[in-house]
Design a protein around this motif. Sequence first.
Motif, short mmCIF file in Angstrom:
data_model
loop_
_atom_site.label_atom_id
_atom_site.label_comp_id
_atom_site.label_asym_id
_atom_site.label_seq_id
_atom_site.Cartn_x
_atom_site.Cartn_y
_atom_site.Cartn_z
N UNK A 60 0.83 -1.20 0.00
CA UNK A 60 0.00 0.00 0.00
C UNK A 60 0.87 1.25 0.00
N UNK A 61 2.00 1.16 -0.68
CA UNK A 61 2.90 2.31 -0.84
C UNK A 61 3.39 2.35 -2.28
N UNK A 62 3.28 3.50 -2.91
CA UNK A 62 3.77 3.63 -4.29
C UNK A 62 4.56 4.92 -4.43
N UNK A 63 5.45 4.93 -5.40
CA UNK A 63 6.20 6.12 -5.78
C UNK A 63 6.27 6.15 -7.31
N UNK A 64 5.80 7.22 -7.89
CA UNK A 64 5.77 7.29 -9.34
C UNK A 64 6.09 8.69 -9.81
N UNK A 65 6.95 8.80 -10.82
CA UNK A 65 7.33 10.08 -11.39
C UNK A 65 6.82 10.17 -12.83
N UNK A 66 6.14 11.27 -13.15
CA UNK A 66 5.60 11.48 -14.49
C UNK A 66 6.29 12.69 -15.13
N UNK A 67 6.80 12.52 -16.33
CA UNK A 67 7.40 13.61 -17.08
C UNK A 67 6.29 14.31 -17.87
N UNK A 68 5.85 15.46 -17.36
CA UNK A 68 4.77 16.19 -18.02
C UNK A 68 5.29 17.16 -19.07
N UNK A 69 6.60 17.40 -19.06
CA UNK A 69 7.18 18.31 -20.04
C UNK A 69 7.02 17.80 -21.46
N UNK A 70 7.03 16.47 -21.62
CA UNK A 70 6.92 15.90 -22.97
C UNK A 70 5.54 16.15 -23.57
#
Length: 301
Positions: A34-44
């Motif tokens: 029940x733990x997540x870490x996610x990075x999203x590149x919104x610049x693209x």
Amino acid sequence: MNDLVRDSRSQRINRGFFDKAHPAELIGKRLLGWSIRQSYNLGVFGISNEAILGIREEIYFAIINRLASNKSLDNHTSRFQYQICCYEDIKLASVDRDRTYLKIEIETVRGTLLTILLRIHKHGEHLYIVVDSYSLGKIKPWLALIHTFILLNLFTPPFIGTMGGLIALVTGDPNGWLIVMGLAIPILIFVVYFWIFWIDIVKALFQGENIVGALRQKFNKPVTDNSFDVDDVLIFLKIIWPLTTDVVERSFKNHGIESQGITDYLQEIARNSKNQGIQINTGGGGIFGSIFGGSNNSIEI
């Protein structure tokens, strides 16, 4: 000052040896899966820096609005509380990033405290989204009493002996140093025991907890001890997680972010959380399940 900061509660941490070094300290054991870490590149996707900050704030408030709408007169569904908290590490305040958290808490009818910490950080053109879950069981009074008895019995003889040795030294008794030196091992035993079992309790008291709440930090019942309690915890988790991922997905779509990889990932979290159980992180262990796999996706334990 933006709406997010204005509606938040400021909390200073890392003020000294007995203070919290980070928000998750002393709130319970992490629930694996029940733990997540996610990075999203919104610049693209052509999203500007200002728009990324807007998306961040939008996600926070959309989740809060959904939480508020889910409260009702039902005694069970209305038990949770939520608060935006701005944490400031006073030792690194001049160089640290903004540490804004959405803190969600619910205490079950059997006394288990469930805490969910959600935070979103902007890092350049990336949006970093983290959700962690923790449980803290009800206090075990008999265990607290036993350890209080042990503490007093380990502390009293060295204390009385040290006082006697100091008095002997002051009065010129040559045996004073021998008395004090002979207490070295009992004092060491006391210090080691105190550090293992009581240092977290002292920290909790320093942070404003009452004595029962402080003792609960160390002497508590595991959430998995009672199947009723497991059900109550899972019911809440299985509502919050699909709600959170749905908000993130909708916010991205509203800003023209239609990446299939992001959508699939968020939908996978929401879908598989319905089948997820509880496993407690005890400091070793591994990952419970592999439903959060994928590029750049991870579960920290």
